[in-house]
Design an enzyme around this catalytic site. Sequence first.
Site, PDB file in Angstrom:
ATOM      1  N   LYS B  78      62.350  13.752  53.049  1.00  0.00           N
ATOM      2  CA  LYS B  78      61.739  14.877  54.074  1.00  0.00           C
ATOM      3  C   LYS B  78      60.681  14.365  54.778  1.00  0.00           C
ATOM      4  O   LYS B  78      59.832  13.523  54.363  1.00  0.00           O
ATOM      5  CB  LYS B  78      61.383  15.934  53.246  1.00  0.00           C
ATOM      6  CG  LYS B  78      60.825  17.333  53.942  1.00  0.00           C
ATOM      7  CD  LYS B  78      60.409  18.304  53.018  1.00  0.00           C
ATOM      8  CE  LYS B  78      60.023  19.734  53.493  1.00  0.00           C
ATOM      9  NZ  LYS B  78      59.716  20.770  52.718  1.00  0.00           N
ATOM     10  N   SER B 153      62.183  24.904  53.655  1.00  0.00           N
ATOM     11  CA  SER B 153      61.884  24.231  54.675  1.00  0.00           C
ATOM     12  C   SER B 153      62.516  22.723  54.568  1.00  0.00           C
ATOM     13  O   SER B 153      62.600  22.082  55.411  1.00  0.00           O
ATOM     14  CB  SER B 153      60.540  23.954  54.891  1.00  0.00           C
ATOM     15  OG  SER B 153      59.895  23.156  53.815  1.00  0.00           O
ATOM     16  N   SER B 177      61.055  25.779  48.904  1.00  0.00           N
ATOM     17  CA  SER B 177      61.552  24.864  50.001  1.00  0.00           C
ATOM     18  C   SER B 177      62.412  23.766  49.535  1.00  0.00           C
ATOM     19  O   SER B 177      62.943  22.989  50.251  1.00  0.00           O
ATOM     20  CB  SER B 177      60.400  24.268  50.844  1.00  0.00           C
ATOM     21  OG  SER B 177      59.822  25.267  51.761  1.00  0.00           O
TER      22      SER B 177
END
Lengths: 476, 477
Positions: B78, B153, B177
């Site tokens: 990420k 996310s 997330s």
Amino acid sequence: MIEGWETVIGLEVHAELATATKMFSGAPNRFGSEPNTDIDAVTLGLPGSLPVLNEKAVELAIRLGVALGCEIRPSIFARKNYFYPDMPKDFQISQYDQPINVDGFLELPSGKRVGIERAHLEEDTGKSTHVGGAGRITGADHSLVDYNRAGVPLLEIVSRPDLRSAEEARQYVAELRAVLVATGVSDGKMEEGSMRVDANVSVRPAGSDTLGTRCEIKNLNSLRSLGRAVEYEALRQVDLLDGGERVRQETRHWGEADGRTHAMRSKEEAEDYRYFPEPDLVPLAPDDEWVGRIRASMPVLPAERRARLAAAAGVSLPHEGVAVIVGRGQDSQALAAMEGGADPARVLVHVEQNLAVEGGAALEPGRLVALIDLETSGALTATQAKAVLAEMLATDAGAAEIAAARGYEAMDPNALAAALDGVIAAHPEEWEGFRTGDDKAKGKLTGFFVGQVMRATQGKADGRAVTALLRDRAAG
Amino acid sequence: MSENTTAASLAAAVRGGDRSAVEVVEECLAAIDAGDRALHAFLTVTAEAARAAAAEIDQRVAAGDDPGPLAGVPVALKDNMCTRGVATTCGSRILEGWCPPYDATVVERLAAAGAIVVGKTNLDEFAMGSSTENSAFGPSRNPRDTSRVPGGSSGGSAAAVAAGFVPLALGSDTGGSIRQPAALCGVVGMKPTYGRVSRSGLVAFASSLDQIGPLTATVADAALLFEVIAGHDPLDSTSIPEPVPEVGAHLDDGVEGLRVGLVTELLGEGIAPDVAVRTRAAADALEEAGAKVEEVAVPAAVYGLSAYYLIAPAEASSNLARFDGVRYGLRVDAPTTQEMMVATRTKGFGPEVKRRIMLGTYALSAGYYDAYYGKAQRVRTLIADDFAAAYERVDVLLAPTSPTTAFPLGDKTADPMAMYMNDVCTIPSSLSGDPAVSVPFGTGDDGLPVGVQVMAPALAEIDLFRAAAALEASAPR
């Protein structure tokens, strides 16, 4: 002192801790490096960097807490949020509602105890230089930021409003500095910014026990500016109150050049720092064993050193000479000389006055003992002893050797007696006055006869020997 | 994902000299090249560095070295984890052009285990969101249905795994997330106990909640990746100084006698009926496998969302203050320093980030602190207490991961509250700091994946993985 008024002062002292590295990272903590070289990711607050508490900084905080008789408590760190370019994260990590040290005191050489409200840990900011304009951020062409100082560990030491004069405020800072240096907590160098002072000043009618409205004064970079600023500010406030005006609570800036305090540009509203517990650090709870080890490793502090020296010298506190000697760190020298058998009163005088020069502190106590022994035996006068001592600092020669070389030999007792008898014969009225007078008259005339004998012997006579002989003659 | 494309099998093949790491990485890069235009899972593909790292792994194998448990396995990160010399954007304009001078601790641990980083994945800006639509660089899409969001996310990481680009990815979980996008994309997503994985090098959103964890195709791969990245790190003061549990060794232990609690409060209002049905089916499957299932109450869980949206924005408002244009990233010039800061932050942050900075600033303001931030912290304590009470009765808890399956792009962008509701099931264990994992368990009425969430007490990752493995084994195909 302003007639009819009392000045009330509380001080906030920021002391940089003598650690090798910063509060929350391994970047070096030192003075004088090229700008932006003592930095790392944590110092710059780079994204992803996290603070890791410096154990040494905590140890030094506890040391000061112990030295000031504080309660050492479990504490936490908080974030103080505000935007400023020299603060890399735009928040400062500081202790807020749960500081490590609370409720202590500092004893001044006068014997007065000044309350310490708290002494908490926090990180320093960087340094901004504003180029162009008035040297302030507003109106500057551009600003340069040096982050070397950012993240340097600080103790903020907050006194209670216990100080009552500019002189007392200076004494407090001087004594606090002595404690910081003695404990190794800080180098205490005001000129390098290792110690920075803010003063909260208010005034009230003498005899009142309610506090007046205070102003906080910043930019006090020396003991001298602290004293001047406090004096000026107290007068300013008294003038306001005498004129029927009120004192506004505000932060003021000391102007070294014009010798006045100036209101800092007032903000529309009070700053809201939005304090909250720092989530990147865990609570700090020093265990008793650690605190105990620190307590056991404490040096003797200035107040106790003054007490020891005074006891050895047989004088009572407060004592100016004792305070000066301890302040200069020459008490161990003085104590050693006293232990060596030297007359304590002469030791205090010589160390305070004659060993204040460069190299004075390094004089081996045994050499001082030898000198004072010559003096007390009458072989040297006080004046001669001072001259011999000065020469001892420059050479390896002993007191007796120097005295001999200078021809400072004790007068032959017979020669001294002859000289005194000559003076008595030349001043029959004074002699009669001395012989028949009361103690007061005797005391006064002793000075006269000693002076005359000194003149007659070109200063070679020992005053105390003359005095003793004079008494003999009068009794005889 | 077929048996021979799991991380475990790839690493075994590379370590044994049966496959070259270069070949594995080339296949991965080719898959990204072919498929990512449609998905936008990646913000950066580090092809050259990946090839070089793979060649080095092959040399080490040839020389008789063992490069580690993830030898030659491609992994996606990420884009809020720092990578030395490689842009780390957090999905934000404000960090455009910034290359960290260091690797996050997890990145170092991956490298030490022989894994090959192939790129940085898309995310909601600063991990704030549940759909990746808040990325400044455009949304990612769900590989199961490209008209749908992948969740967020960590949507890019979930999509990259679901699409088969990589067997492993790392995400970060602040309020769900990792788990929510895992559920929406039909992959496994695990949030470790707070403090189990170092946050050093993770760009902070909400420091007291952020935790890095694995997104993988299988529970076994999640266990493998967890063991590699977990463990004490002196660079993170909140890191737990405990040995890493060998979760992989317990995957086949089964759930005989394991006490499982279905969380009453997370099966009612606000949960889509098909998701609730799947969750109950998962409980039945565990019971079938020998677990003892009961319903348990976690009453304070219903206040989790409200508390979270005070605590997380409060911390974020402080964490994101440093993006002021002075030292790195975007700077919008203006006549004064203050105007420069305002202009930079106005241009650099997207609307959701600004919304949360304002929320958080307000919640911490003098006069409001006790009513908002203070009260939210007390709710947080209450939730932790309720969980602790529940864990006296059961070993693990079961709940939906997300209240719905993947929703269409644009569906909730105009309604922040509707978007926030996505995290209602994941937030409670974020607030308590306990570990949790989302495991795919069949599909909803729309044919899209449903994720079921297992939660466990702090440090009880072994039980967590045991239950997850049992769920995976009994999941409808």
